[in-house]
Design an enzyme around this catalytic site. Structure first.
Site, short mmCIF file in Angstrom:
data_model
loop_
_atom_site.label_atom_id
_atom_site.label_comp_id
_atom_site.label_asym_id
_atom_site.label_seq_id
_atom_site.Cartn_x
_atom_site.Cartn_y
_atom_site.Cartn_z
N ARG A 112 0.84 -1.19 0.00
CA ARG A 112 0.00 0.00 0.00
C ARG A 112 0.88 1.25 0.00
O ARG A 112 1.79 1.35 0.83
CB ARG A 112 -0.87 -0.04 1.26
N ASP A 157 4.38 -12.03 10.18
CA ASP A 157 5.27 -11.85 11.32
C ASP A 157 5.39 -13.13 12.15
O ASP A 157 6.48 -13.50 12.58
CB ASP A 157 4.77 -10.71 12.22
N THR A 187 -0.93 7.63 -1.07
CA THR A 187 -2.24 7.46 -1.74
C THR A 187 -3.10 6.41 -1.06
O THR A 187 -4.31 6.34 -1.30
CB THR A 187 -2.05 7.05 -3.21
N ASP A 224 -0.80 -11.04 12.92
CA ASP A 224 -0.09 -10.81 11.66
C ASP A 224 0.56 -12.12 11.23
O ASP A 224 1.54 -12.57 11.82
CB ASP A 224 0.98 -9.72 11.83
N1 URA Z 1 -3.04 -9.73 7.54
C1 URA Z 1 -2.73 -10.50 8.60
O1 URA Z 1 -1.61 -11.00 8.73
N2 URA Z 1 -3.70 -10.71 9.52
C2 URA Z 1 -4.93 -10.18 9.45
O2 URA Z 1 -5.77 -10.41 10.32
C3 URA Z 1 -5.23 -9.38 8.31
C4 URA Z 1 -4.26 -9.16 7.38
#
Ligand code: URA
Length: 223
Positions: free
Chosen positions: A113, A214, A117, A211
């Site tokens: 992203r 991660d 913008t 995430d």
């Molecule tokens: N990306 C992720 O890693 N987890 C989410 O809940 C949404 C997007």
């Protein structure tokens, strides 16, 4: 056919919610899961997802002789296939695809992203040269808002891959993301192991997994 009454459940192939699948989700959704457990159990879900994605491809009859001299009237996947992972989290799905099909070609798309913008920006793509002749398993474990997915599908379509040849494989899907993909690209098939309740204000899925990238790659912040 897409109609006003098409529901989220109609738009995607949801893996059967077996006790075993729920047990795997229980491990990987647990915030206390260590990295080894997360990676190995996410891999087991990803394997099921890829198998389900392959199931959506066209098959043709294929007879073979068995070691006892009999004929087995079998099937084989008709088209050539390839994987395309959406970096970074999608790379977590490559190992399972390669384990199932060591010779498979795997392309990569990097979309992020734009900070100003807020629109998805394509930074990099490397796709098999003959991708237009292949069916594509598009790999990203998380379908949240759908912004990245839409941009990645756009890259494939611009390269000449027909919409009908794309199977989008993800581990968790938000209803918002499914709707976005379904409305713009109704012929793209989707496979997921869970349709989540909603997105929170930070676009994380709920109940969710945090995430994914991660946690999978070990880059999560240690508090
Ligand atoms: N990306 C992720 O890693 N987890 C989410 O809940 C949404 C997007």
């Amino acid at each position: 056919m897409t109609t006003e009454t098409t529901t989220v459940q109609d738009a995607v192939h949801l893996l059967p919610q077996t006790k075993q699948l729920r047990a795997l989700h229980t491990i990987i959704r647990n915030r206390g899961a260590d990295r080894d457990d997360f990676v190995s159990n996410a891999g087991r879900v990803i394997r099921q997802l890829i198998e389900a994605g392959l199931e959506l491809l066209p098959f043709e009859p294929c007879d073979v002789r068995t070691p006892v001299g009999e004929t087995y009237h079998g099937l084989r996947i008709t088209p050539e296939i390839c994987g395309v992972s959406i970096a970074r989290a999608g790379e977590s799905m490559e190992a399972e695809l390669r384990a199932m099909s060591p010779e498979i070609r795997i392309g990569k798309i990097l979309i992020q992203r734009d900070k100003v913008t807020k629109l998805p920006h394509l930074y990099y793509s490397a796709l098999p040269a003959d991708i237009v002749n292949r069916h594509v398993l598009l790999l990203d474990p998380m379908l949240a808002t759908g912004g990245t997915a839409l941009a990645a599908i756009e890259v494939l379509l611009e390269t000449g891959v027909p919409e009908e040849h794309i199977v989008f494989v993800n581990l968790l899907s938000a209803p918002e993301g499914i709707k976005a993909v379904r409305e713009r690209y109704p012929h793209v098939r989707m496979v997921t192991s869970s349709i989540e309740q909603r997105l929170n204000e930070n676009a994380y899925m709920q109940p969710g997994i945090g995430d994914f990238g991660d946690r999978y790659f070990g880059t999560d912040v240690v508090l």
